[in-house]
Design a protein around this motif. Structure first.
Motif, PDB file in Angstrom:
ATOM      1  N   UNK A 201       0.828  -1.213   0.000  1.00  0.00           N
ATOM      2  CA  UNK A 201       0.000   0.000   0.000  1.00  0.00           C
ATOM      3  C   UNK A 201       0.856   1.254   0.000  1.00  0.00           C
ATOM      4  N   UNK A 202       1.877   1.271   0.817  1.00  0.00           N
ATOM      5  CA  UNK A 202       2.747   2.444   0.915  1.00  0.00           C
ATOM      6  C   UNK A 202       3.538   2.644  -0.379  1.00  0.00           C
ATOM      7  N   UNK A 203       4.001   1.565  -0.973  1.00  0.00           N
ATOM      8  CA  UNK A 203       4.756   1.663  -2.220  1.00  0.00           C
ATOM      9  C   UNK A 203       3.884   2.217  -3.338  1.00  0.00           C
ATOM     10  N   UNK A 204       2.670   1.701  -3.467  1.00  0.00           N
ATOM     11  CA  UNK A 204       1.758   2.186  -4.511  1.00  0.00           C
ATOM     12  C   UNK A 204       1.437   3.668  -4.289  1.00  0.00           C
ATOM     13  N   UNK A 205       1.155   4.034  -3.046  1.00  0.00           N
ATOM     14  CA  UNK A 205       0.817   5.431  -2.743  1.00  0.00           C
ATOM     15  C   UNK A 205       1.989   6.358  -3.051  1.00  0.00           C
ATOM     16  N   UNK A 206       3.191   5.970  -2.694  1.00  0.00           N
ATOM     17  CA  UNK A 206       4.357   6.819  -2.973  1.00  0.00           C
ATOM     18  C   UNK A 206       4.611   6.938  -4.474  1.00  0.00           C
ATOM     19  N   UNK A 207       4.456   5.837  -5.188  1.00  0.00           N
ATOM     20  CA  UNK A 207       4.651   5.898  -6.642  1.00  0.00           C
ATOM     21  C   UNK A 207       3.628   6.841  -7.277  1.00  0.00           C
TER      22      UNK A 207
ATOM     23  N   UNK B 285       1.860   9.346  -5.777  1.00  0.00           N
ATOM     24  CA  UNK B 285       1.898  10.719  -5.267  1.00  0.00           C
ATOM     25  C   UNK B 285       3.246  11.408  -5.467  1.00  0.00           C
ATOM     26  N   UNK B 286       4.324  10.614  -5.378  1.00  0.00           N
ATOM     27  CA  UNK B 286       5.654  11.225  -5.353  1.00  0.00           C
ATOM     28  C   UNK B 286       6.537  10.809  -6.524  1.00  0.00           C
ATOM     29  N   UNK B 287       6.081   9.841  -7.311  1.00  0.00           N
ATOM     30  CA  UNK B 287       6.841   9.406  -8.471  1.00  0.00           C
ATOM     31  C   UNK B 287       8.041   8.536  -8.146  1.00  0.00           C
ATOM     32  N   UNK B 288       8.163   8.086  -6.934  1.00  0.00           N
ATOM     33  CA  UNK B 288       9.247   7.208  -6.505  1.00  0.00           C
ATOM     34  C   UNK B 288       8.993   6.763  -5.080  1.00  0.00           C
TER      35      UNK B 288
ATOM     36  N   UNK C 117      -0.686  13.645   2.265  1.00  0.00           N
ATOM     37  CA  UNK C 117      -1.501  13.058   1.205  1.00  0.00           C
ATOM     38  C   UNK C 117      -1.029  11.646   0.853  1.00  0.00           C
ATOM     39  N   UNK C 118       0.260  11.381   0.990  1.00  0.00           N
ATOM     40  CA  UNK C 118       0.772  10.033   0.752  1.00  0.00           C
ATOM     41  C   UNK C 118       0.303   9.087   1.845  1.00  0.00           C
ATOM     42  N   UNK C 119       0.309   9.556   3.090  1.00  0.00           N
ATOM     43  CA  UNK C 119      -0.170   8.732   4.204  1.00  0.00           C
ATOM     44  C   UNK C 119      -1.650   8.402   4.045  1.00  0.00           C
ATOM     45  N   UNK C 120      -2.446   9.399   3.655  1.00  0.00           N
ATOM     46  CA  UNK C 120      -3.878   9.164   3.449  1.00  0.00           C
ATOM     47  C   UNK C 120      -4.123   8.231   2.264  1.00  0.00           C
ATOM     48  N   UNK C 121      -3.322   8.384   1.215  1.00  0.00           N
ATOM     49  CA  UNK C 121      -3.437   7.483   0.060  1.00  0.00           C
ATOM     50  C   UNK C 121      -3.055   6.052   0.458  1.00  0.00           C
ATOM     51  N   UNK C 122      -2.032   5.919   1.278  1.00  0.00           N
ATOM     52  CA  UNK C 122      -1.637   4.594   1.765  1.00  0.00           C
ATOM     53  C   UNK C 122      -2.802   3.943   2.502  1.00  0.00           C
ATOM     54  N   UNK C 123      -3.450   4.702   3.373  1.00  0.00           N
ATOM     55  CA  UNK C 123      -4.585   4.173   4.135  1.00  0.00           C
ATOM     56  C   UNK C 123      -5.726   3.771   3.204  1.00  0.00           C
TER      57      UNK C 123
END
Length: 181
Positions: free
Chosen positions: A90-96, A98-101, A167-173
């Motif tokens: 979940x965290x990897x997908x959200x970072x990719x 939202x942050x592109x890496x 926003x990355x934390x919320x996307x992870x959730x």
């Protein structure tokens, strides 16, 4: 008993039951990566959920082997590579998204298949590896993260981005909930 925390070592020492029936116990403030233990001086070394915090797991295992007497026993319990798989994904997908890496948000964990090889590399001659798998369910990722923080199981990696954007934390959730909720 050894811990990096002087306060924990103090608590252990104070709670020691001195009936005389127990094996001789020494209390040491130390780090598993730099064992303050004389070579070939121990019959038994037990590591309970501490080795996954080391930056050099093979090096820590080598130090444990060197501290053991011939035919001494090293018994360790570690979190394996499949632990927290859902949160990692979940965290990897959200970072990719939202942050592109990605920046590692959780410490790497040894894969079970590699544990025996690591023990052999450290010089243990009869390594044995066993797996116990437990499934613990959480209502959401935030509840899981709060539990991990309460356990002191946060990220120990030096080379990571220390800031997790909101926003990355919320996307992870949200991803955790949709994929694994």
């Amino acid at each position: 008993m050894m811990d990096m925390s002087a306060d924990m070592v103090k608590k252990w020492r104070e709670s020691e039951n001195a009936t005389g029936d127990e094996p001789e116990t020494h209390f040491v403030v130390g780090d598993e990566e730099f064992l303050p233990i004389k070579e070939s001086s121990q019959d038994l070394i037990i590591s309970c959920l501490g080795l996954h915090w080391t930056n050099d797991l093979p090096g820590a295992m080598i130090q444990c082997r060197l501290a053991l007497q011939p035919d001494g026993l090293f018994l360790a319990a570690i979190l394996g590579g499949e632990a927290l798989k859902e949160l990692r994904i979940s965290c990897t997908v959200a970072q990719m998204e939202r942050e592109g890496g990605i920046s590692p948000r959780m410490s790497p964990l040894a894969q079970v298949r590699d544990a025996g090889n690591l023990l052999t590399r450290a010089g243990f001659t009869l390594p044995g590896v066993d797996v116990d798998q437990y499934t613990v369910k959480y209502n959401n990722a935030l509840e899981l993260v709060e539990h991990l923080r309460a356990m002191g199981e946060t990220n120990a990696l030096f080379q990571r981005n220390p800031v997790l954007k909101r926003d990355t934390a919320l996307a992870t959730a949200a991803i955790y909930q949709s994929m694994f909720g």
